[in-house]
Motif scaffolding. Structure first.
Motif, mmCIF file in Angstrom:
data_model
loop_
_atom_site.group_PDB
_atom_site.id
_atom_site.type_symbol
_atom_site.label_atom_id
_atom_site.label_comp_id
_atom_site.label_asym_id
_atom_site.label_seq_id
_atom_site.Cartn_x
_atom_site.Cartn_y
_atom_site.Cartn_z
ATOM 1 N N ARG A 23 0.859 -1.186 0.000
ATOM 2 C CA ARG A 23 0.000 0.000 0.000
ATOM 3 C C ARG A 23 0.893 1.232 0.000
ATOM 4 O O ARG A 23 1.919 1.257 0.673
ATOM 5 N N VAL A 37 -3.635 3.657 -0.763
ATOM 6 C CA VAL A 37 -4.133 2.951 -1.929
ATOM 7 C C VAL A 37 -3.275 1.706 -2.133
ATOM 8 O O VAL A 37 -2.055 1.732 -1.913
ATOM 9 N N LYS A 40 -1.495 -2.380 -6.254
ATOM 10 C CA LYS A 40 -2.070 -3.008 -7.448
ATOM 11 C C LYS A 40 -3.145 -2.145 -8.099
ATOM 12 O O LYS A 40 -3.512 -2.366 -9.250
ATOM 13 N N GLU A 41 -3.632 -1.110 -7.412
ATOM 14 C CA GLU A 41 -4.622 -0.181 -7.970
ATOM 15 C C GLU A 41 -3.988 1.056 -8.597
ATOM 16 O O GLU A 41 -4.681 1.903 -9.149
ATOM 17 N N HIS A 43 -1.892 2.966 -11.364
ATOM 18 C CA HIS A 43 -1.603 2.836 -12.791
ATOM 19 C C HIS A 43 -0.529 3.844 -13.150
ATOM 20 O O HIS A 43 -0.666 5.023 -12.855
ATOM 21 N N VAL A 54 -4.478 7.202 -9.945
ATOM 22 C CA VAL A 54 -5.312 6.420 -9.034
ATOM 23 C C VAL A 54 -6.760 6.811 -9.306
ATOM 24 O O VAL A 54 -7.062 7.979 -9.521
ATOM 25 N N THR A 55 -7.643 5.835 -9.278
ATOM 26 C CA THR A 55 -9.065 6.087 -9.458
ATOM 27 C C THR A 55 -9.749 5.994 -8.104
ATOM 28 O O THR A 55 -9.597 4.993 -7.400
ATOM 29 N N ASP A 56 -10.475 7.053 -7.726
ATOM 30 C CA ASP A 56 -11.143 7.045 -6.419
ATOM 31 C C ASP A 56 -12.459 6.277 -6.489
ATOM 32 O O ASP A 56 -12.846 5.754 -7.537
ATOM 33 N N ASP A 57 -13.152 6.206 -5.361
ATOM 34 C CA ASP A 57 -14.408 5.443 -5.270
ATOM 35 C C ASP A 57 -15.495 5.979 -6.190
ATOM 36 O O ASP A 57 -16.407 5.253 -6.575
#
Length: 84
Positions: A23, A37, A40-41, A43, A54-57
């Motif tokens: 993380r 984060v 693995k999330e 990019h 990073v893409t948020d919720d």
């Protein structure tokens, strides 16, 4: 302390060290707090050496400069920290 790019490279290329859940904790300039984060999330474009996405919720993509990464955790243990 090793530079962040060297640590991320080791996670990617060293199969023994790279096992586990990683993380990143980065400083969010809007919220004024660390946001965590899963690695693995994250990019990252191989041609970009300055930031990752990073893409948020809510599905919004944020570009985060590497210099805002303050912590790296492996399996719940802090393995790297930037003090400044």
């Amino acid at each position: 302390m090793i530079p962040l790019h060297e640590l991320l490279s080791r996670i990617h290329w060293d199969p023994e060290f790279g096992r586990g859940e990683f993380r990143l904790g980065y400083l969010d300039k809007v919220r004024h707090e660390l946001v965590y984060v899963a690695l693995k999330e994250v990019h990252h474009d191989p041609d970009s050496h300055f930031c990752f996405d990073v893409t948020d919720d809510a599905g919004v993509v944020h570009s985060v400069p590497y210099h805002r990464v303050k912590e790296v955790w492996k399996d719940g243990t802090l393995i790297w920290r930037r003090e400044h």
